[in-house]
Design a protein around this motif. Structure first.
Motif, short mmCIF file in Angstrom:
data_model
loop_
_atom_site.label_atom_id
_atom_site.label_comp_id
_atom_site.label_asym_id
_atom_site.label_seq_id
_atom_site.Cartn_x
_atom_site.Cartn_y
_atom_site.Cartn_z
N HIS A 42 -36.75 -58.43 8.96
CA HIS A 42 -35.45 -58.12 9.57
C HIS A 42 -34.32 -58.81 8.81
O HIS A 42 -33.32 -58.18 8.47
N TYR A 45 -33.74 -57.28 5.46
CA TYR A 45 -33.04 -55.99 5.62
C TYR A 45 -31.56 -56.23 5.87
O TYR A 45 -30.70 -55.57 5.27
N GLU A 90 -32.20 -47.75 13.06
CA GLU A 90 -33.60 -47.34 13.18
C GLU A 90 -34.45 -47.86 12.03
O GLU A 90 -35.64 -48.11 12.20
N ALA A 91 -33.85 -48.04 10.85
CA ALA A 91 -34.59 -48.53 9.69
C ALA A 91 -34.79 -50.05 9.70
O ALA A 91 -35.57 -50.57 8.91
N ASP A 92 -34.11 -50.74 10.60
CA ASP A 92 -34.28 -52.19 10.71
C ASP A 92 -35.74 -52.47 11.08
O ASP A 92 -36.25 -51.92 12.07
N PRO A 93 -36.44 -53.29 10.30
CA PRO A 93 -37.85 -53.57 10.59
C PRO A 93 -38.11 -54.06 12.02
O PRO A 93 -39.15 -53.75 12.59
N HIS A 95 -36.54 -53.08 14.72
CA HIS A 95 -36.53 -51.91 15.60
C HIS A 95 -37.66 -50.94 15.23
O HIS A 95 -38.28 -50.34 16.11
N LYS A 96 -37.91 -50.83 13.94
CA LYS A 96 -38.92 -49.89 13.44
C LYS A 96 -40.32 -50.21 13.98
O LYS A 96 -41.08 -49.31 14.32
N CYS A 97 -40.64 -51.50 14.09
CA CYS A 97 -41.97 -51.89 14.59
C CYS A 97 -42.01 -51.98 16.11
O CYS A 97 -43.07 -52.25 16.69
#
Length: 128
Positions: A42, A45, A90-93, A95-97
């Motif tokens: 995160h 990113y 949405e691409a933030d790790p 949030h993505k996980c």
């Protein structure tokens, strides 16, 4: 209710800045250890977005008393549209996980000031 585009046009006509940014309110969705495990990716990113000029500000927030950290974060994106900001969030790790979830809103900045002081010989920077 006023459409966003009309509101923005009215603000500009009044002489307001009408700078449109996008604010993600990020909250824990899984256990603290899941959030902690996603933190390095995160932060990397966030640094990438900052270097690209897409991250305005980000950081953790306290609870309502101001005394305790509760894991809530605020992320302010620079993006050409709400859809583009949604894609960044949405691409933030984190949030993505699924370790955190977020809500996203447009934010129109009309008033306020930032103060930046740069010490040329000391190479000190102060933002207030």
């Amino acid at each position: 209710m006023v459409a966003w585009s009309d509101y923005k046009a009215e603000a500009k006509a009044r002489g307001a800045l009408a700078l449109e940014l996008y604010v993600a309110h990020s909250t824990p969705a899984k256990a603290p250890e899941d959030v902690k495990a996603a933190l390095p990716d995160h932060l990397a990113y966030q640094a990438q977005l900052e270097q690209a000029g897409q991250l305005a500000l980000a950081g953790p927030m306290s609870d309502e008393t101001g005394a305790h950290m509760q894991g809530v974060g605020l992320i302010i994106y620079r993006a050409p549209s709400l859809e583009a900001a949604q894609a960044l969030a949405e691409a933030d790790p984190m949030h993505k996980c699924g370790a955190r979830s977020f809500t996203l809103r447009r934010w129109m900045i009309n008033e306020g000031s930032l103060h930046l002081s740069v010490g040329l010989s000391t190479k000190a920077v102060n933002l207030s």
